[in-house]
Design an enzyme around this catalytic site. Structure first.
Site, PDB file in Angstrom:
ATOM      1  CD  GLU A   1      -1.355  -2.429   1.830  1.00 52.24           C
ATOM      2  OE1 GLU A   1      -2.116  -3.400   1.983  1.00 52.24           O
ATOM      3  OE2 GLU A   1      -0.136  -2.481   2.121  1.00 52.24           O
TER       4      GLU A   1
ATOM      5  CG  LEU B   1      16.373 -31.902  -3.467  1.00 50.07           C
ATOM      6  CD1 LEU B   1      15.949 -32.204  -2.043  1.00 50.07           C
ATOM      7  CD2 LEU B   1      15.314 -32.372  -4.452  1.00 50.07           C
TER       8      LEU B   1
END
Length: 592
Positions: free
Chosen positions: A79, A240
């Site tokens: 915001e 990974l």
């Protein structure tokens, strides 16, 4: 109760409360709120453990004049960034946010930014899932005279539900975690058309196409951690990693009850990202020491099962976990009820083999009527493969307020809340999250040359001090990078990674001065922000405990075995501030 979404195209008018009857185009409202959800997703993987926030500011003439998203935890709210982009054009405009702002730092930054900018209306996709934040911003907006419309409450229709679903989906990990007290868990696997994840020999590279594997990299980059079992480590020796170069790197987690793991494995290479091995208490102490010597964190649990593991990582603040394990562990996780969604990549290949492994092991089901049905199933073709995804558990209903500990205790006296004399804090969205060294409160502290400069957070200052005074260009380069890090989490990653890769760059007296470094930064923070000072003083008489279950130095540890130095320093500061306040009062009385 859970939400069930059946999105159907509808031309029906949108039903709104009479007080909301106005000239706004509701279809435009829904378009902008979905845009807020879309842009909020740009930070997926970086905001954890915070939700993904997006904000779009639109003038009465339907012109988008500002939009932004939360980059990472501890950075400027979406915001605030949107208001900065829109400037004076905020006057009389409408702000669209995918989720109710969660001002968890005691300063109401997001709400104040919109109100002070002259926003007159706010459209909110969903209320905040956390009970202590839920409804606060909405009440604050309305108390300041803003018109507030909440999807599903003030605005209702089939099309509204479609927009509301978009807001829910972008923050599913946060919603599930808030409702179920475990991280949002996704089971991912690739299999052949006949349901095999490897040949009878165990060979599994490659079942799916390169395009599918790239999608897996994206899934990893949106997750806090990836879980595999010991069999996967022994058989595949995986790395990974999230992607090839840059981006968010999730922690690697290995579950192994016996610690029958190889001494050499790619997962023990911590140059890019950390690895945590979770095992049963007492397993192979010598191998635990070996892993620790390589920097691998070892966590012992009394009983190693998926539910306990997920509860532990929930306490560490993880939002989203990707399971890339074999069939045995996958079946155990499903049976434990911790898997929420499934991503199955199906390759148009047939390999056969009676003993070839399948993606899910024994679940104890003997009839098809017992089969688990996926909810909200989606099909997507990726190159030659088909991606089938769906939920194993319904999306939690956010309509009821998640009860507080006191309310839970009133319902069930066997559930004892924390003692009122102890205040726990950890992540920045906790009730007392502003106490965290990761909270986004800039401080003025001296740099290595003694010049006062602005540090974005206590954590920025703390991490940079590891390398201050070291006569090496690499140390100065690291300090500069930490200074400019966009978030406290990013500063922490930079500092810890450099410390792990280049221990010679860490100042020789670091272990003896780090407590004082943290203390000076905390004292500055709680001295220059009155609302933080008031919050700290309001805890007088209570023990403050940094509730990290894995940091045994700054935190209290999982079973209270931690040293809790962060809590100790805050209590020391509180005592000093109370003493100063008392002395000031005495001086005032004498003067009178």
């Amino acid at each position: 109760m859970a939400l069930s979404f059946a999105v159907v195209a509808s031309s029906s008018s949108i039903m709104c409360k009479a007080t909301n009857a106005n000239n706004h185009s509701h279809l435009q409202d829904l378009s902008y709120i979905k845009r807020a959800a879309l842009i909020s997703d740009k930070s997926a993987g970086f905001t954890s453990p915070h939700p993904n926030f997006g904000c779009v500011i639109v003038t009465p003439s339907a012109e988008v004049v500002g939009e932004a998203y939360l980059y990472a935890q501890g950075t400027k709210p979406a915001e605030v960034l949107a208001v900065e982009a829109a400037g004076e054009r905020c006057r009389g405009a409408t702000a669209y946010v995918n989720m109710e702002p969660g001002d968890c730092h005691g300063d109401h930054t997001a709400v104040s930014a919109l109100v002070q900018a002259g926003i007159t209306r706010a459209v909110i996709g969903m209320r905040h899932p956390l009970q202590h934040l839920r409804g606060n911003a909405i009440r604050a907006f309305r108390s300041q005279g803003l018109q507030v419309d909440v999807l599903g409450e003030d605005m209702q229709s089939k099309l509204v539900e479609e927009a509301r679903k978009a807001c829910l989906l972008v923050n599913l990990p946060f919603v599930y975690r808030a409702a179920s007290r475990v991280p949002f868990s996704v089971l991912k696997y690739a299999m052949t058309l006949d349901g095999k994840i490897a040949a009878s020999s165990g060979h599994a590279a490659w079942i799916s196409s390169k395009l599918s594997r790239n999608r897996v990299f994206e899934l990893r980059g949106r997750s806090d951690a990836i879980i595999v079992g010991g069999n996967t480590v022994r058989r595949d020796n995986p790395r990974l990693t999230a992607r090839h170069g840059g981006g968010h790197m999730p922690i690697r987690i290995v579950l192994s009850q016996s610690l029958d793991l190889p001494e050499e494995a790619n997962l023990w290479d911590l140059s890019d990202v950390s690895t945590v091995v979770v095992t049963q208490r007492g397993a192979r102490r010598s191998f635990q020491r070996y892993l620790a010597s390589k920097g691998v964190e070892v966590v012992e649990l009394d009983i190693l099962n998926p539910r306990d593991v997920m509860e532990y990582f929930h306490d560490r603040g993880y939002l989203s976990i990707l399971w890339e394990c074999g069939g045995t562990l996958a079946a155990s996780a499903i049976s434990s009820g911790v898997i929420h969604k499934v991503f199955a990549f199906v390759a148009p290949k047939i390999i056969g083999g009676k003993n070839a492994p399948s993606p899910v092991g024994e679940l104890g089901m003997v009839e098809m009527s017992q089969a688990l049905d996926l909810i909200d199933v989606c099909f997507e073709q990726i190159g030659p493969d088909m991606l089938i995804s769906g939920f194993l558990q319904p999306i939690p209903d956010l309509t009821p307020t998640i009860p507080s500990e006191d309310e839970t205790f009133a319902i069930d006296p066997t559930v004892a809340p924390f003692e009122t004399s102890i205040i726990f804090f950890y992540k920045t969205w906790d009730l007392y999250g502003a106490f965290s060294n990761f909270s986004p409160h800039p401080i003025q502290m001296p740099d290595e040359d003694g010049n006062y400069v602005t540090w974005f957070s206590v954590e920025h200052y703390y991490q940079a001090n590891k390398f201050i005074g070291v006569s090496n260009p690499l140390a100065q380069d690291c300090i500069d990078k930490i200074k400019s890090a966009k978030s406290p989490e990013e500063a922490a990653r930079l500092g810890r990674l450099t410390q792990r890769r280049h221990p010679h760059l860490v100042r020789s007296d670091w272990e003896s001065v780090k407590i004082d470094v943290m203390y000076r930064a905390l004292k500055c923070k709680f001295s220059i922000y009155p609302h933080l000072n008031s919050m700290l003083l309001s805890t007088a008489g209570s023990v403050l405990v940094e509730a990290s279950p894995h940091d045994l130095f700054w935190g209290g540890g999982r079973d209270g075995e931690g040293l809790n130095y962060l809590g100790r320093l805050l209590m020391k500061l509180r005592s000093e501030f109370l003493g100063e306040s008392s002395a000031a009062s005495e001086n005032t009385c004498i003067a009178l």
